[in-house]
Design a protein around this motif. Structure first.
Motif, PDB file in Angstrom:
ATOM      1  N   SER B 119       0.841  -1.206   0.000  1.00 19.17           N
ATOM      2  CA  SER B 119       0.000   0.000   0.000  1.00 19.17           C
ATOM      3  C   SER B 119       0.868   1.243   0.000  1.00 19.17           C
ATOM      4  CB  SER B 119      -0.899   0.021   1.246  1.00 19.17           C
ATOM      5  OG  SER B 119      -1.769  -1.087   1.256  1.00 19.17           O
ATOM      6  N   MET B 120       1.851   1.259   0.874  1.00 17.76           N
ATOM      7  CA  MET B 120       2.730   2.419   0.987  1.00 17.76           C
ATOM      8  C   MET B 120       3.503   2.690  -0.290  1.00 17.76           C
ATOM      9  SD  MET B 120       4.587   2.224   4.616  1.00 17.76           S
ATOM     10  CE  MET B 120       5.701   3.405   3.845  1.00 17.76           C
ATOM     11  N   GLY B 121       4.096   1.616  -0.794  1.00 20.38           N
ATOM     12  CA  GLY B 121       4.895   1.768  -2.011  1.00 20.38           C
ATOM     13  C   GLY B 121       4.055   2.307  -3.155  1.00 20.38           C
ATOM     14  N   LEU B 122       2.821   1.860  -3.235  1.00 17.66           N
ATOM     15  CA  LEU B 122       1.981   2.249  -4.355  1.00 17.66           C
ATOM     16  C   LEU B 122       1.478   3.690  -4.258  1.00 17.66           C
ATOM     17  CD1 LEU B 122       0.045  -1.056  -5.049  1.00 17.66           C
ATOM     18  CD2 LEU B 122       1.850  -0.015  -6.439  1.00 17.66           C
ATOM     19  N   TYR B 123       1.346   4.209  -3.044  1.00 15.37           N
ATOM     20  CA  TYR B 123       0.947   5.604  -2.927  1.00 15.37           C
ATOM     21  C   TYR B 123       1.906   6.483  -3.718  1.00 15.37           C
ATOM     22  CZ  TYR B 123      -2.510   4.955   0.801  1.00 15.37           C
ATOM     23  OH  TYR B 123      -3.624   4.610   1.515  1.00 15.37           O
ATOM     24  N   LYS B 124       3.172   6.159  -3.628  1.00 17.28           N
ATOM     25  CA  LYS B 124       4.185   6.996  -4.286  1.00 17.28           C
ATOM     26  C   LYS B 124       4.049   6.997  -5.798  1.00 17.28           C
ATOM     27  CE  LYS B 124       7.849   6.905  -0.823  1.00 17.28           C
ATOM     28  NZ  LYS B 124       9.116   6.241  -0.472  1.00 17.28           N
ATOM     29  N   VAL B 125       3.697   5.855  -6.355  1.00 16.70           N
ATOM     30  CA  VAL B 125       3.625   5.794  -7.807  1.00 16.70           C
ATOM     31  C   VAL B 125       2.254   6.165  -8.352  1.00 16.70           C
ATOM     32  CG1 VAL B 125       5.378   3.987  -7.841  1.00 16.70           C
ATOM     33  CG2 VAL B 125       2.971   3.367  -7.986  1.00 16.70           C
ATOM     34  N   ALA B 126       1.246   6.099  -7.501  1.00 13.86           N
ATOM     35  CA  ALA B 126      -0.124   6.290  -7.976  1.00 13.86           C
ATOM     36  C   ALA B 126      -0.289   7.560  -8.812  1.00 13.86           C
ATOM     37  CB  ALA B 126      -1.090   6.301  -6.808  1.00 13.86           C
ATOM     38  N   ALA B 127       0.330   8.644  -8.351  1.00 19.01           N
ATOM     39  CA  ALA B 127       0.150   9.923  -9.033  1.00 19.01           C
ATOM     40  C   ALA B 127       0.720   9.899 -10.457  1.00 19.01           C
ATOM     41  CB  ALA B 127       0.811  11.037  -8.234  1.00 19.01           C
ATOM     42  N   ASP B 128       1.824   9.193 -10.651  1.00 17.71           N
ATOM     43  CA  ASP B 128       2.481   9.178 -11.960  1.00 17.71           C
ATOM     44  C   ASP B 128       1.806   8.275 -12.965  1.00 17.71           C
ATOM     45  OD1 ASP B 128       4.415  10.616 -10.588  1.00 17.71           O
ATOM     46  OD2 ASP B 128       5.583   8.810 -10.134  1.00 17.71           O
ATOM     47  N   VAL B 129       0.790   7.584 -12.533  1.00 19.96           N
ATOM     48  CA  VAL B 129       0.386   6.392 -13.244  1.00 19.96           C
ATOM     49  C   VAL B 129      -1.088   6.419 -13.619  1.00 19.96           C
ATOM     50  CG1 VAL B 129      -0.232   4.108 -12.342  1.00 19.96           C
ATOM     51  CG2 VAL B 129       2.160   4.711 -12.625  1.00 19.96           C
ATOM     52  N   GLY B 130      -1.721   7.549 -13.389  1.00 15.38           N
ATOM     53  CA  GLY B 130      -3.154   7.600 -13.615  1.00 15.38           C
ATOM     54  C   GLY B 130      -3.915   6.949 -12.485  1.00 15.38           C
ATOM     55  N   GLY B 131      -3.326   6.968 -11.313  1.00 13.65           N
ATOM     56  CA  GLY B 131      -3.948   6.319 -10.163  1.00 13.65           C
ATOM     57  C   GLY B 131      -5.277   6.940  -9.778  1.00 13.65           C
ATOM     58  N   THR B 132      -5.413   8.256  -9.987  1.00 11.21           N
ATOM     59  CA  THR B 132      -6.645   8.895  -9.535  1.00 11.21           C
ATOM     60  C   THR B 132      -7.859   8.352 -10.285  1.00 11.21           C
ATOM     61  OG1 THR B 132      -6.269  10.735 -11.042  1.00 11.21           O
ATOM     62  CG2 THR B 132      -5.547  11.035  -8.783  1.00 11.21           C
ATOM     63  N   ALA B 133      -7.693   8.096 -11.566  1.00  6.07           N
ATOM     64  CA  ALA B 133      -8.801   7.534 -12.331  1.00  6.07           C
ATOM     65  C   ALA B 133      -9.221   6.189 -11.735  1.00  6.07           C
ATOM     66  CB  ALA B 133      -8.412   7.359 -13.789  1.00  6.07           C
ATOM     67  N   LEU B 134      -8.233   5.425 -11.365  1.00  6.55           N
ATOM     68  CA  LEU B 134      -8.477   4.112 -10.787  1.00  6.55           C
ATOM     69  C   LEU B 134      -9.167   4.238  -9.445  1.00  6.55           C
ATOM     70  CD1 LEU B 134      -7.893   1.468 -11.951  1.00  6.55           C
ATOM     71  CD2 LEU B 134      -5.649   1.450 -10.891  1.00  6.55           C
ATOM     72  N   VAL B 135      -8.645   5.143  -8.623  1.00  3.22           N
ATOM     73  CA  VAL B 135      -9.215   5.371  -7.306  1.00  3.22           C
ATOM     74  C   VAL B 135     -10.668   5.801  -7.448  1.00  3.22           C
ATOM     75  CG1 VAL B 135      -9.125   6.844  -5.266  1.00  3.22           C
ATOM     76  CG2 VAL B 135      -7.011   5.914  -6.230  1.00  3.22           C
ATOM     77  N   LYS B 136     -10.914   6.624  -8.450  1.00  6.46           N
ATOM     78  CA  LYS B 136     -12.273   7.091  -8.700  1.00  6.46           C
ATOM     79  C   LYS B 136     -13.203   5.907  -8.983  1.00  6.46           C
ATOM     80  CE  LYS B 136     -14.433  10.844 -11.319  1.00  6.46           C
ATOM     81  NZ  LYS B 136     -14.117  11.973 -12.224  1.00  6.46           N
ATOM     82  N   ARG B 137     -12.759   5.022  -9.836  1.00  2.05           N
ATOM     83  CA  ARG B 137     -13.565   3.849 -10.159  1.00  2.05           C
ATOM     84  C   ARG B 137     -13.837   2.982  -8.935  1.00  2.05           C
ATOM     85  NH1 ARG B 137     -10.784   2.506 -15.263  1.00  2.05           N
ATOM     86  NH2 ARG B 137     -10.036   0.532 -14.459  1.00  2.05           N
ATOM     87  N   GLU B 138     -12.783   2.708  -8.195  1.00  2.00           N
ATOM     88  CA  GLU B 138     -12.931   1.844  -7.019  1.00  2.00           C
ATOM     89  C   GLU B 138     -13.818   2.506  -5.975  1.00  2.00           C
ATOM     90  OE1 GLU B 138     -11.626  -1.310  -6.936  1.00  2.00           O
ATOM     91  OE2 GLU B 138     -10.941  -0.914  -8.985  1.00  2.00           O
ATOM     92  N   SER B 139     -13.661   3.832  -5.811  1.00  2.06           N
ATOM     93  CA  SER B 139     -14.505   4.561  -4.864  1.00  2.06           C
ATOM     94  C   SER B 139     -15.963   4.390  -5.211  1.00  2.06           C
ATOM     95  CB  SER B 139     -14.200   6.058  -4.907  1.00  2.06           C
ATOM     96  OG  SER B 139     -12.917   6.301  -4.464  1.00  2.06           O
ATOM     97  N   LEU B 140     -16.242   4.484  -6.497  1.00  2.00           N
ATOM     98  CA  LEU B 140     -17.619   4.366  -6.949  1.00  2.00           C
ATOM     99  C   LEU B 140     -18.192   2.998  -6.588  1.00  2.00           C
ATOM    100  CD1 LEU B 140     -19.966   5.634  -8.464  1.00  2.00           C
ATOM    101  CD2 LEU B 140     -19.029   4.698 -10.583  1.00  2.00           C
ATOM    102  N   ARG B 141     -17.401   1.963  -6.872  1.00  2.97           N
ATOM    103  CA  ARG B 141     -17.842   0.599  -6.531  1.00  2.97           C
ATOM    104  C   ARG B 141     -18.136   0.480  -5.036  1.00  2.97           C
ATOM    105  NH1 ARG B 141     -13.760  -3.981  -8.209  1.00  2.97           N
ATOM    106  NH2 ARG B 141     -14.982  -5.139  -6.671  1.00  2.97           N
ATOM    107  N   MET B 142     -17.209   1.028  -4.232  1.00  5.96           N
ATOM    108  CA  MET B 142     -17.414   0.935  -2.789  1.00  5.96           C
ATOM    109  C   MET B 142     -18.632   1.718  -2.362  1.00  5.96           C
ATOM    110  SD  MET B 142     -13.719   0.925  -0.953  1.00  5.96           S
ATOM    111  CE  MET B 142     -12.478   1.671  -1.981  1.00  5.96           C
ATOM    112  N   ARG B 143     -18.791   2.902  -2.961  1.00  5.86           N
ATOM    113  CA  ARG B 143     -19.913   3.740  -2.554  1.00  5.86           C
ATOM    114  C   ARG B 143     -21.241   3.047  -2.855  1.00  5.86           C
ATOM    115  NH1 ARG B 143     -17.984   7.887  -4.264  1.00  5.86           N
ATOM    116  NH2 ARG B 143     -18.992   8.362  -6.211  1.00  5.86           N
ATOM    117  N   LYS B 144     -21.308   2.417  -4.004  1.00  2.00           N
ATOM    118  CA  LYS B 144     -22.538   1.699  -4.333  1.00  2.00           C
ATOM    119  C   LYS B 144     -22.821   0.609  -3.322  1.00  2.00           C
ATOM    120  CE  LYS B 144     -23.038   2.500  -9.275  1.00  2.00           C
ATOM    121  NZ  LYS B 144     -22.708   2.013 -10.636  1.00  2.00           N
ATOM    122  N   ALA B 145     -21.784  -0.108  -2.956  1.00  2.00           N
ATOM    123  CA  ALA B 145     -21.956  -1.176  -1.968  1.00  2.00           C
ATOM    124  C   ALA B 145     -22.448  -0.603  -0.642  1.00  2.00           C
ATOM    125  CB  ALA B 145     -20.643  -1.916  -1.762  1.00  2.00           C
ATOM    126  N   VAL B 146     -21.882   0.538  -0.253  1.00  2.00           N
ATOM    127  CA  VAL B 146     -22.274   1.164   1.005  1.00  2.00           C
ATOM    128  C   VAL B 146     -23.725   1.632   0.940  1.00  2.00           C
ATOM    129  CG1 VAL B 146     -21.879   3.132   2.543  1.00  2.00           C
ATOM    130  CG2 VAL B 146     -19.935   1.857   1.627  1.00  2.00           C
TER     131      VAL B 146
END
Lengths: 212, 212
Positions: B119-146
DNA sequence: ACCTGAACACCGTTCAAGT
DNA sequence: ACCTGAACACCGTTCAAGT
């Protein structure tokens, strides 16, 4: 866990002549401009130097490396946010807990929003640049300000654990980041402010009631 | 604001032979190993290829670029977290609001913590890698479940606004990030869990009471 | 169908030479 | 005291040649 291989991040030399003070400032401004116009991945030391109207060599005379340059810009930006929060905490001394939370959160959100574009741009580079160390320092400053403020709240008998304040800060900071990065579906700033105020108020109230 | 210049991030070809399926897997594993041992700034495609026991060319046969490689690894990791949360939401159906929050938060925190180093290691690379788009998708999935879970709470009359759930997620996610990055002064995991549970419970309760 | 690795382009950083 | 910019090292990426 690895220690961060940061290297020197402090400016290389302090400008002693007016000319170079101007140079340093223009380099920093150029950095922000390049960051906003070209994006983090196209932010090149050469490009920054060009934009600042100097040569790469000159840039490296004042900043030991690219990270140090971005570090300086980030530091400046975070410093402004911290200061805004400190001032809010000062203003809110002696008020009720709920009011305190409102003042603090609104100051934080607004400070981030004044230059939302810069905040956004800097999130991307923060990780590459030793930003976490900086965030840690600024968080500490803010936390101290918050703790001092809380001691003066008439409706708080004993100050909350420091962990609780840490969690609150991290939560608000994370939420703002999420909004600015667009991870969150776009929400009006006013709503964000309102929600974060309620979040802090209710959490702090729960903590005081010993709910943890 | 600039559109993210992402380029192709999808794997380049799908392995059709067993040999290459093994290759892809070993490349991904090597990526994590290099990330953890050398750190994000020393993560080189050549180094990853070496560690995986293949040549750079082979790596580029399956991933169009370095970002795509890291993207794949990040996606896998985030997917596991989302799944854990979804399962927790499923388990908590019909329980009281407070219990729901507990199950959800604990699942999230624990999932992040199983492989805290990754988790820690990936935080560092997330920004360079289009991580926010991914986080957005996963957030949506979680939000629907909630949201689905919340509809079954006996002590909730009408589901909360989606904004509120978004803020809650962003807050919890941000707090976890802060803890994992060490921005927060080190706090026992158990305490973090407890605090985040209270934070969610009290915030949701306040929102239900129409405090926003 | 899959793998190799030398070759190319680009970027961070330096340093000898200038004013 | 400050500035310049060609030169070097390193890394992402490609592609002709192999099995």
């Amino acid at each position: 866990m690895r220690a961060e291989a940061v290297g020197a991040l402090e400016p290389r030399k302090t400008p002693v002549q007016t000319r170079s003070a101007v140079t340093v400032k223009s380099i920093c401004e150029a950095t922000i401009q390049v960051l906003l116009s070209h994006g983090a991945e196209r932010l090149t030391t050469t490009r920054v130097a060009d934009r600042a109207g100097v040569s790469v060599g000159t840039l490296y005379q004042y900043f030991p490396n690219k990270r140090a340059l971005l570090f300086a810009v980030l530091k400046d930006h975070l410093g402004k946010v911290t200061q805004a929060v400190e001032e809010a905490c000062e203003r809110a001394r002696g008020k009720a807990l709920g009011e305190m939370m409102r003042e603090m959160v609104e100051a934080f959100v607004d400070a981030k929003m004044v230059r939302a574009d810069i905040s956004m741009g800097l999130y991307k580079v923060a990780a590459d640049v030793g930003g976490t160390a900086l965030v840690k320092r600024e968080s500490l400053r803010m936390r101290k300000a918050v703790m001092r403020m809380l001691e003066t709240a008439p409706d708080v008998e004993r100050a909350p654990e420091e962990v609780a304040v840490q969690m609150m800060q991290a939560a608000v900071g994370g939420a703002m980041r999420s909004v600015l990065e667009g991870t969150t579906v776009s929400v009006p700033v006013r709503d964000v402010r309102g929600h974060l105020v309620v979040l802090c108020q209710s959490y702090m109230a729960a903590v005081m009631r010993g709910r943890v």
